[in-house]
Design an enzyme around this catalytic site. Structure first.
Site, PDB file in Angstrom:
ATOM      1  N   THR A  19       0.830  -1.203   0.000  1.00 45.74           N
ATOM      2  CA  THR A  19       0.000   0.000   0.000  1.00 45.74           C
ATOM      3  C   THR A  19       0.865   1.255   0.000  1.00 45.74           C
ATOM      4  O   THR A  19       0.569   2.240  -0.684  1.00 45.74           O
ATOM      5  CB  THR A  19      -0.935   0.005   1.226  1.00 45.74           C
ATOM      6  OG1 THR A  19      -1.759  -1.160   1.179  1.00 45.74           O
ATOM      7  CG2 THR A  19      -1.804   1.245   1.250  1.00 45.74           C
ATOM      8  N   HIS A  36       2.054   1.909  -3.453  1.00 43.77           N
ATOM      9  CA  HIS A  36       1.009   2.564  -4.253  1.00 43.77           C
ATOM     10  C   HIS A  36       1.004   4.072  -3.989  1.00 43.77           C
ATOM     11  O   HIS A  36       0.913   4.888  -4.918  1.00 43.77           O
ATOM     12  CB  HIS A  36      -0.367   1.992  -3.910  1.00 43.77           C
ATOM     13  CG  HIS A  36      -0.606   0.608  -4.415  1.00 43.77           C
ATOM     14  ND1 HIS A  36      -0.589   0.288  -5.751  1.00 43.77           N
ATOM     15  CD2 HIS A  36      -0.873  -0.546  -3.759  1.00 43.77           C
ATOM     16  CE1 HIS A  36      -0.838  -1.005  -5.899  1.00 43.77           C
ATOM     17  NE2 HIS A  36      -1.004  -1.531  -4.703  1.00 43.77           N
TER      18      HIS A  36
END
Length: 347
Positions: A45, A48
């Site tokens: 995450t 990202h």
């Protein structure tokens, strides 16, 4: 009360990258705990967010401190904190839940309708100090390495995926050998799987998969994943699929290789819709399909902590690289390249 400034890795603008800055040490609310971060790890995450892909653009709102996997020591507690003390070694559940929506009232806090995530929706842990509600704090054994304690949160994702159904004596396929997939391999073995097949396209991670306990490793480009899975299970197909890749082709292969009456647990987050032959690969096969998010609060944390303390699961081989927080750019490049296990940042 601790005052002053601290270094923090900021998602400083709506674009790629991050920036190390000096910010104020958080001021505690009465129900919060202040933790001195001793080790933090980079999650997919976080990558990202760092790369500023479409998901990050739609979800996060800079400037703020990102990062959510960590371990540290409690240095201050709020006036209404009763179960955590200064000096405790801790990690944290990263989902901030409301406690009042229908799933929460059913005890399913991990699917709270109003979930906020530390380091995604609020300030995170790529810093020296982080303030969190007492109810999110998880106490660690005094002898647990900070670097291992820091990865219990993602290990909880792996445990939730693997242990969401019967495991003893089952054949298991882990599709996608990123850090959480590698964790799932060890957990499946510890839970009594008869055979664990690991699938990936990265040679480095396939070698890591062997170290983490995979029975068979399969390069999904050099070999036909479905044929190899069927062959490795005596022609019957795999009992349990743990989908960790998010790749549409791999997800389709998962449903082709699962046995009749098998289970497909999906933790991965495909970036676009995936076309599946529901009639032949789910309905006629009687397959159980599970979406997995987060960790069960806090039963999964108990499983993870006890697995680590038992010695049946060893996560140290997964900790392949360590960087000071100041070298975050090198760390993120390594994560993006994929030739690593878990990457640790030390504030």
């Amino acid at each position: 009360m601790l005052r002053g400034q601290m270094k923090a890795l900021m998602k400083h603008h709506r674009g790629a990258g991050g920036r190390l800055e000096e910010v104020d040490i958080p001021t505690l609310r009465e129900n919060e705990v202040l933790v001195r971060v001793k080790a933090t790890s980079i999650c997919g995450t976080d990558v990202h967010i760092y790369k500023w892909d479409e998901w990050a653009q739609s979800r996060v709102h800079p400037p703020y401190i990102f990062g959510h996997e960590f371990a540290g020591e409690v240095v201050e507690v709020g006036q209404k904190v009763t179960n955590v003390q200064v000096g405790d070694k801790v990690s944290a559940e990263t989902h901030l839940v409301c406690g009042a929506c229908p799933p929460c009232l059913r005890g399913q806090y991990h699917i709270c309708l109003r979930t906020k995530i530390i380091g995604v929706d609020t300030n995170g842990c790529f810093t020296e100090y982080v303030a969190l509600p007492e109810r999110n704090i998880w106490k660690n054994p005094k002898n647990m390495l900070y670097e291992v304690a820091a990865i219990q949160e993602p290990m909880g994702n792996a445990a939730h995926t693997v242990l969401s159904g019967e495991m003893t004596g089952k054949t298991v396929a882990v599709i996608g050998c990123g850090p959480i997939g590698l964790m799932a391999i060890s957990i499946a073995q510890a839970a009594g799987a008869s055979k664990v097949l690991a699938f990936d396209v990265n040679e480095y991670r396939l070698q890591l998969a062997k170290r983490m306990g995979a029975t068979i490793v399969i390069h999904s480009i050099k070999e036909d994943p479905v044929k190899q899975a069927i062959k490795s299970t005596g022609g019957y197909g795999v009992d349990v699929i743990c989908e960790m890749s998010g790749n549409p082709a791999a997800i389709n292969q998962a449903f082709k290789m699962v046995t009749n009456g098998g289970r497909v647990s999906i933790l991965s987050l495909p970036t676009r819709p995936v076309e599946i032959d529901v009639t032949n690969d789910i309905v006629f096969k009687g397959v159980i399909v599970q979406g997995i998010t987060g960790r069960k609060m806090f039963s999964t944390w108990q499983q993870v902590s006890q697995l680590l303390q038992s010695g049946k699961v060893d996560m140290v081989p997964l900790l392949t690289h360590r960087f000071p927080l100041e070298k975050f750019e090198e760390a993120f490049v390594l994560m993006i390249q994929g030739n690593c296990g878990k990457v640790i940042l030390i504030p």
